[in-house]
Write an enzyme that holds these catalytic residues in place. Structure first.
Site, PDB file in Angstrom:
ATOM      1  N   HIS A 243      -0.899  -2.581  11.372  1.00  0.00           N
ATOM      2  CA  HIS A 243      -0.126  -1.348  11.750  1.00  0.00           C
ATOM      3  C   HIS A 243      -0.700  -0.400  12.418  1.00  0.00           C
ATOM      4  O   HIS A 243      -2.014  -0.439  12.590  1.00  0.00           O
ATOM      5  CB  HIS A 243      -0.074  -0.566  10.141  1.00  0.00           C
TER       6      HIS A 243
ATOM      7  N   ASP B 276      -3.583   1.518  10.826  1.00  0.00           N
ATOM      8  CA  ASP B 276      -4.794   0.702  10.707  1.00  0.00           C
ATOM      9  C   ASP B 276      -5.830   0.373  11.534  1.00  0.00           C
ATOM     10  O   ASP B 276      -6.797   0.318  11.551  1.00  0.00           O
ATOM     11  CB  ASP B 276      -4.537  -0.766  10.276  1.00  0.00           C
TER      12      ASP B 276
HETATM   13  C1  XLS Z   1       3.842  -4.055   1.381  1.00  0.00           C
HETATM   14  C2  XLS Z   1       4.111  -4.943   2.658  1.00  0.00           C
HETATM   15  C3  XLS Z   1       3.526  -4.441   4.061  1.00  0.00           C
HETATM   16  C4  XLS Z   1       4.019  -5.213   5.188  1.00  0.00           C
HETATM   17  C5  XLS Z   1       3.865  -4.337   6.518  1.00  0.00           C
HETATM   18  O1  XLS Z   1       4.355  -4.228   0.376  1.00  0.00           O
HETATM   19  O2  XLS Z   1       4.038  -6.180   2.434  1.00  0.00           O
HETATM   20  O3  XLS Z   1       2.098  -4.849   3.616  1.00  0.00           O
HETATM   21  O4  XLS Z   1       3.894  -6.326   5.154  1.00  0.00           O
HETATM   22  O5  XLS Z   1       4.184  -3.096   6.564  1.00  0.00           O
END
Ligand code: XLS
Ligand code: NI
Ligand code: NI
Length: 440
Positions: free
Chosen positions: A104, A107
């Site tokens: 992200h 991140d």
């Molecule tokens: C959360 C989601 C997230 C997505 C990416 O539950 O799995 O991690 O994969 O935003």
């Protein structure tokens, strides 16, 4: 040398050591060059390490704070810490010899005080990634924007009652999509973390769905404008954080994509734990997405049988995964997608090498399950049975019923004139379950 070496100690990159190899220093099943169903295992499985759980999550839970005490979480030079985090991340990618990673925007790079500053920070870190990728094997499976953590998004991003939040989200997504493109990303993901609602007492659902439809359409338009080749992936999840998420499961997402004319450009990123929360199996969600032509990629993890939330544990259950991979392979496998470890170690797993062991153990479990799935498919153990079960539909009269050449009355008249009296046949579930156990 640099920080990354000392973080994981003196571990060497993992290699395949055979089924008796000592863990964690070798893979026991993941022999990346082994040819399975016509392709190298590495090219089938397309593993990705995710940034958020592995390098950003501090190990907290609702009752307790940070347990991991990662050095890059403590200090005041936010960009410097992000670079330190990137060093450790790329060191883990190297140790695991994975072909992909995912992240992200927030991140990778610290959020700034303004949107402009956040985009600047992302740009700086994208430069760091670019430099590291020039001499590393790892590539980008997908990028995404976090439109759920910051309090501005508490009432949604695209579905927010405030159009300025929608605009802010557009600012983040444009930057994240362009960064993904710049880094050669294979897909771009939109998980609608806050796209849902808590109570209808304060919510206009129709309006929110139209907002979301427009937002995703705008992302698709921009993807074409900048020449990004990969698909946009939305990620079904039924609840958590909101009580009612608009992207509940595969079937709901498909209805949404159809309604807003998006099925050509948008596919689905499916996650094991989300499937379970929706009351489905992962296998079901994979098979349905393939059947509807919207299959994209997988977030591989595992929920807990006794806990009703998204525990995001590392996938280790070989028989369960073998059935999922059987669907995956039977449907043709991945194109741009892959197996992204959207999984986090438990908060007591505080040793640095726990990150290595978790990924390696799950890569091995996936490889073992995948090989079993390929064997099952090659033997046509299940597919042969299913084909026989539906063989009647290959007959000309059955085909004519399906293709629209017969009316209800014509079909009904034939049933009467031929005095049809069909006899049920056994579904042989236990026979098939026992058959599966021969392979796993
Ligand atoms: C959360 C989601 C997230 C997505 C990416 O539950 O799995 O991690 O994969 O935003
Ligand atoms: Ni996910
Ligand atoms: Ni999840």
């Amino acid at each position: 040398m640099t920080a990354q070496v000392s973080f994981f100690g003196d571990l060497e990159p993992l290699t395949f050591g055979g089924s008796d190899a000592p863990t964690p220093s070798s893979f026991r099943w993941y022999d990346k060059d082994r040819i399975v169903a016509g392709k190298r295992l590495e090219d089938h499985l397309r593993f990705a390490v995710c940034y958020w759980h592995s390098f950003c999550w501090p190990g907290g839970d609702p009752f307790g704070g940070e347990t991991f005490l990662r050095p890059w979480h403590h200090g005041s030079d936010a960009l410097g810490l992000a670079k330190q985090k990137a060093d450790v991340a790329f060191e883990l990618f190297r140790l695991l010899d994975v072909p992909y990673f995912t992240f992200h925007d927030v991140d990778a790079a610290p959020e700034g005080a303004t949107l402009r500053e956040s985009i600047y920070n992302l740009d700086v870190i994208a430069g760091v990634f670019e430099e590291k990728m020039a001499s590393a094997k790892v590539r980008l499976l997908w990028g995404t924007a976090n439109l759920f953590s910051n309090r501005r998004y508490m009432a949604g991003a695209a579905t927010n009652p405030d159009p300025d939040v929608f605009a802010y989200a557009a600012g983040q997504v444009r930057a994240a999509l362009e960064t993904t493109h710049r880094l050669g990303g294979q897909n771009y993901v939109l998980w609608g973390g806050r796209e849902g609602y808590e109570t209808l007492l304060n919510t206009d659902m129709k309006r929110e769905l139209d907002q979301l439809g427009r937002f995703v359409s705008m992302v698709v338009e921009h993807k074409h404008k900048i020449g990004f080749q990969g698909p946009i992936l939305i990620e079904p999840k039924p609840k958590e954080p909101t009580k009612h998420q608009y992207d509940f499961d595969v079937a709901t997402c498909y209805g949404f994509l159809e309604r807003y004319g998006l099925t050509k450009d948008v596919k689905l990123n499916l996650e094991q734990n989300h499937a379970i929360l929706a009351g489905h199996s992962f296998q079901h969600e994979i098979a349905l997405a393939q059947a509807l032509g919207v299959f994209g990629s997988l977030d591989i993890n595992r929920g807990d049988d006794l806990l009703g939330w998204d525990t995001d544990q590392f996938a280790m259950n070989v028989p369960e995964m073998a059935l999922c991979f059987h669907e995956l392979l039977n449907g043709g496998g991945f194109t741009t997608g892959g197996l992204n470890f959207d999984a986090k170690i438990r908060r007591q797993s505080i040793a640095p090498d726990d990150l290595v062991i978790a990924h390696a153990g799950s890569m091995d479990a996936c490889a073992r399950a995948f090989i079993a799935a390929a064997d099952m498919l090659e033997a046509r153990a299940l597919t042969g049975f299913v084909a026989d079960r539906y063989a009647g539909w290959e007959q000309p009269e059955a085909q004519a019923m399906l293709s629209g050449q017969r009316s209800l009355a014509e079909v009904a008249d034939r049933a009467l004139s031929q005095d049809l009296n069909p006899q049920p046949r056994s579904g042989r579930q236990e026979y098939l379950e026992a058959l599966v156990n021969r392979f796993v």
